[in-house]
Design a protein around this motif. Structure first.
Motif, mmCIF file in Angstrom:
data_model
loop_
_atom_site.group_PDB
_atom_site.id
_atom_site.type_symbol
_atom_site.label_atom_id
_atom_site.label_comp_id
_atom_site.label_asym_id
_atom_site.label_seq_id
_atom_site.Cartn_x
_atom_site.Cartn_y
_atom_site.Cartn_z
ATOM 1 N N ALA A 604 43.201 45.494 46.428
ATOM 2 C CA ALA A 604 41.919 45.867 45.835
ATOM 3 C C ALA A 604 41.587 44.884 44.721
ATOM 4 C CB ALA A 604 41.978 47.281 45.272
ATOM 5 N N VAL A 605 40.308 44.593 44.561
ATOM 6 C CA VAL A 605 39.872 43.723 43.473
ATOM 7 C C VAL A 605 38.986 44.516 42.522
ATOM 8 C CG1 VAL A 605 40.052 41.609 44.817
ATOM 9 C CG2 VAL A 605 37.881 42.863 44.810
ATOM 10 N N ALA A 606 39.107 44.207 41.223
ATOM 11 C CA ALA A 606 38.292 44.842 40.188
ATOM 12 C C ALA A 606 37.773 43.743 39.267
ATOM 13 C CB ALA A 606 39.111 45.866 39.423
ATOM 14 N N PRO A 607 36.755 42.985 39.711
ATOM 15 C CA PRO A 607 36.294 41.811 38.965
ATOM 16 C C PRO A 607 35.219 42.118 37.932
ATOM 17 C CG PRO A 607 35.252 41.860 41.116
ATOM 18 C CD PRO A 607 36.103 43.102 41.024
ATOM 19 N N LEU A 608 35.402 43.165 37.126
ATOM 20 C CA LEU A 608 34.379 43.552 36.168
ATOM 21 C C LEU A 608 34.391 42.619 34.957
ATOM 22 C CD1 LEU A 608 35.064 46.291 37.813
ATOM 23 C CD2 LEU A 608 33.813 47.366 35.947
ATOM 24 N N ARG A 609 33.221 42.153 34.568
ATOM 25 C CA ARG A 609 33.108 41.249 33.429
ATOM 26 C C ARG A 609 32.650 41.955 32.153
ATOM 27 N NH1 ARG A 609 29.913 35.981 35.054
ATOM 28 N NH2 ARG A 609 28.285 37.468 35.686
ATOM 29 N N PHE A 610 32.142 43.169 32.282
ATOM 30 C CA PHE A 610 31.865 43.990 31.100
ATOM 31 C C PHE A 610 31.949 45.449 31.511
ATOM 32 C CE2 PHE A 610 27.705 43.730 33.085
ATOM 33 C CZ PHE A 610 27.098 44.939 32.803
ATOM 34 N N GLY A 611 31.999 46.325 30.508
ATOM 35 C CA GLY A 611 32.125 47.755 30.766
ATOM 36 C C GLY A 611 32.904 48.411 29.652
ATOM 37 N N ALA A 612 33.235 49.681 29.850
ATOM 38 C CA ALA A 612 34.033 50.430 28.882
ATOM 39 C C ALA A 612 34.720 51.552 29.633
ATOM 40 C CB ALA A 612 33.148 50.973 27.758
ATOM 41 N N GLY A 613 35.563 52.274 28.924
ATOM 42 C CA GLY A 613 36.253 53.384 29.565
ATOM 43 C C GLY A 613 37.391 52.911 30.442
ATOM 44 N N VAL A 614 37.816 53.799 31.344
ATOM 45 C CA VAL A 614 38.902 53.527 32.283
ATOM 46 C C VAL A 614 38.301 53.415 33.671
ATOM 47 C CG1 VAL A 614 40.973 54.493 33.337
ATOM 48 C CG2 VAL A 614 40.680 54.605 30.875
ATOM 49 N N LYS A 615 38.759 52.463 34.434
ATOM 50 C CA LYS A 615 38.140 52.154 35.719
ATOM 51 C C LYS A 615 38.806 52.954 36.832
ATOM 52 C CE LYS A 615 35.975 49.250 33.160
ATOM 53 N NZ LYS A 615 36.767 49.434 31.937
#
Length: 699
Positions: A604-615
């Motif tokens: 699985a890929v999680a390529p987030l460049r911004f955000g908050a909290g737990v993914k």
């Protein structure tokens, strides 16, 4: 009813909040998506509609067949004495919509002298059992159950018309509700009005059919609930429990109060008595014995009330006094009542926030609390609403929910805890709670720190206007925290941030909540890459534009046969257009059940460049033993170490290299798979959160 100051403030706060979010949405989503969101918030809600009742046509008799199994799991026992027309309608309904579970149907004839004796033997698959002599309803039921072969037994009156899915809904309750001992259906009149959604007993043994003549869709009557008793017209219980209790008590012969007595006996044995409104049965009340309690068999109802009241006097002393009007507050008076206010009901198959909320609700119910959910949009969401009701959640919606203020004015005093989800909902509702639920503990669930996510997105975009919006969100979010008794966060990183931004706020941590599913398929049986995330969430849209546009081609240059599965609802057209020019990219959109992708895709890929909290996307993969390659932002606050639990990279070349390395290295894959499972069990499982949930909601 006139509008109070609290109601006016709620309306004003709601309109101001909608305007602010719409202006921010224009910058991040564009005018078309923003207009759609505005329409959702402002449209007039239609009345909820249940499926039309199935009522078989009264045709001349001709032979037909009913469901039948030589190894039934459920036995349906139908006692009859004449009234063959009703019996035929009941059997035709069972034939028209056969249950999924293996079952047998027994018609127990208690001495009929009409055409029952000619027609029943011609119904194929039916067990037609004729008693030696007429003994009355109780004896016929006891005799019929004794002849049954199923693990579960259903007592069904012959003047009923079971609706599609009724039996499977009853049976499912036993597998989903710990301690279930007897489960009854929701009974309807042939015109669709509610006859009974469970019964209420008063101290003198008299009864109240809860919801009588009301709408069966009324939220008060639509959720699974512990009840004093269920009418014997349609009830299910395990055959072993029936035998243990000795069946219907014969002191009530020939009929009346035997079903109420059985319910009390079931509860006295340590089991629960429940009504399951997802099981709907039409009942032509009074067919057998009329409704006149002054004469005939119906007169035994008056006599047997005294017999029942004497037998259960000690228990009945704890029941409401005669003259009390049953209401949710009264019926759940012995439970801690928890109210959840959010815009919409959770849809756990669509986003991680919904899954967390759904599992939190499960935990509260398992701990004995009564949970009430009020969506501020007032929408009945269809299947997601019904899923909560099957759990036992009292969910309110239009037209029964006319407004948040009037509803809280009536119901607010019954709650020990109120949880407000997301800062804009909380800022709208806090004035109402101060007026109408002043004794309730006010819990603010951030879901994530919105101002932190907005600030990071603005910084990535280099947009000064969005940065100012993020600062305004920070002011509002911190004000809500200051006005709440407890603020619930999802990550340690956010807790650290609040120690700087709001050190006086009382903070508790309830992170994402997942079941640990297990390892799935081994490395050599897995292929490809996957991403799961809803696309109403701007960080997911940005992540996929970056990954598909800049990263995936680098991966495919080294792994030319690899494919990338992009899963999530509301995919924007721009992402479809981008994927169309990239070989190996598959945009699936919304997938109701993603388990196969978790158990069979290699990475699985999680390529987030911004955000908050737990993914939640990271948790979900790890709960299935699926290793993850992610950015620093995507693993923030998740107790993960690069190279030991997960691979972390933040630029396109490094991210692609990490994927290729993990894809080829079986030993590394195995190590990260095992570590991910441990991480979820230690930090993101239901067991890991139980103590905090108890402290926040149940103390």
């Amino acid at each position: 009813m006139s509008m109070s100051l609290a109601d006016a403030r709620y309306f004003l706060n709601r309109m101001i909040g909608l305007l602010r979010r719409s202006l921010a949405s224009l910058r991040t989503r564009g005018w078309q998506a923003t207009w759609q969101r505005i329409r959702v918030h402002t449209r007039t809600l239609p009345a909820p509609r249940s499926a039309a009742l199935y009522l078989p046509e009264a045709l001349p008799f001709a032979p037909f067949s009913v469901p039948h199994s030589v190894e039934p799991r459920v036995s349906i026992v139908i006692p009859v004495y004449n009234h063959v027309g009703h019996t035929l309608a009941c059997l035709r309904a069972l034939a028209a919509h056969p249950p999924q579970v293996a079952c047998e149907i027994l018609v127990v004839d208690d001495g009929s002298i009409d055409q029952t004796v000619q027609w029943m033997p011609q119904v194929q698959g039916l067990r037609y059992e004729v008693r030696a002599s007429n003994g009355g309803f109780i004896d016929a039921c006891n005799d019929g159950v004794a002849r049954s072969r199923g693990t579960y037994v259903v007592l069904l009156n012959n003047d009923t018309v079971p609706q599609p899915g009724w039996l499977d809904a009853l049976l499912e309750t036993f597998s989903t509700v710990p301690g279930a001992g007897l489960v009854g259906a929701q009974l309807l009149y042939p015109d669709g009005r509610l006859q009974e959604s469970g019964g209420v007993l008063f101290q003198d043994g008299s009864a109240w059919s809860y919801g009588r003549f009301e709408s069966p869709e009324d939220p008060r009557y639509s959720a699974l609930r512990d009840v004093d008793y269920c009418s014997g017209a349609a009830v299910m219980l395990p055959r072993a429990l029936w035998d243990q209790l000795g069946g219907f008590d014969t002191r009530y012969r020939p009929a009346y109060y035997e079903d109420t007595d059985l319910a009390f006996a079931v509860r006295a044995s340590g089991h629960r008595v429940l009504v399951q409104p997802a099981s709907r049965v039409v009942h032509d009340e009074g067919t057998s014995n009329g409704t006149d309690t002054q004469s005939g068999v119906k007169a035994y109802q008056v006599r047997n009330r005294g017999v029942f009241a004497a037998k259960w006097a000690a228990v009945l002393a704890q029941h409401p006094a005669v003259g009390s009007v049953p209401s949710p507050a009264l019926l759940h008076r012995h439970q801690r009542q928890v109210l959840i206010l959010d815009e919409v009901v959770p849809q756990p198959d669509r986003d991680s926030g919904s899954l967390r909320q759904y599992n939190l609700i499960r935990m509260l119910i398992e701990a004995g609390a009564h949970v009430v959910f009020v969506p501020t949009r007032r929408e009945h969401a269809g299947a997601p609403t019904e899923a909560l009701q099957r759990l036992g959640v009292e969910v309110w919606y239009a037209p029964f929910l006319e407004g948040i203020g009037p509803w809280l004015r009536e119901h607010g005093p019954r709650f020990a805890v109120v949880m407000m989800v997301r800062h804009h909902v909380a800022s709208e509702c806090l004035p109402l709670l101060r007026s109408y639920a002043p004794a309730a503990r006010r819990v603010f669930d951030t879901v994530d720190l919105h101002y932190l996510r907005e600030r990071r997105g603005a910084e990535l975009a280099g947009d000064a206007g969005l940065l100012r919006n993020a600062q305004r969100t920070r002011t509002r979010e911190l004000a809500v925290m200051a006005a709440s008794d407890v603020t619930v966060l999802v990550s340690d990183a956010e807790r650290t941030q609040l120690q700087v931004d709001a050190p006086d706020v009382h903070v508790e941590l309830i992170s994402n909540l997942h079941e640990v599913a297990g390892g799935g398929a081994p490395w050599d049986q897995r292929r490809d890459l996957v991403f799961v995330g809803g696309f109403r969430h701007p960080p997911n849209v940005d992540a996929m534009h970056w990954f598909i546009g800049e990263v995936f081609a680098r991966i495919r240059a080294q792994l030319p046969d690899i494919r990338f599965h992009c899963i999530g609802a509301d995919v924007p057209q721009a992402l479809h257009d981008l994927a169309a020019g990239q070989p190996g990219v598959l945009i699936h959109g919304f997938v109701p059940v993603v388990t196969g992708y978790m158990d069979e895709v290699r990475i699985a890929v999680a390529p987030l460049r911004f955000g908050a909290g737990v993914k939640g996307k990271v948790n979900l993969s790890m709960a299935h033993g699926q290793p993850v390659v992610a950015t620093t932002c995507a693993v923030e606050g998740m107790h993960l170490r690069d190279g030991e639990d997960v691979l972390v990279a933040d630029d396109a070349d490094a991210f692609a290299d990490g994927v290729v390395r993990l894809y080829r290295d079986e030993a590394l894959w195995q190590r990260l798979s095992a570590a991910g499972l441990r991480n979820v069990a230690d930090h993101f499982s239901l067991d890991a959160a139980r103590e905090t949930v108890r402290r926040v909601f149940l103390e």
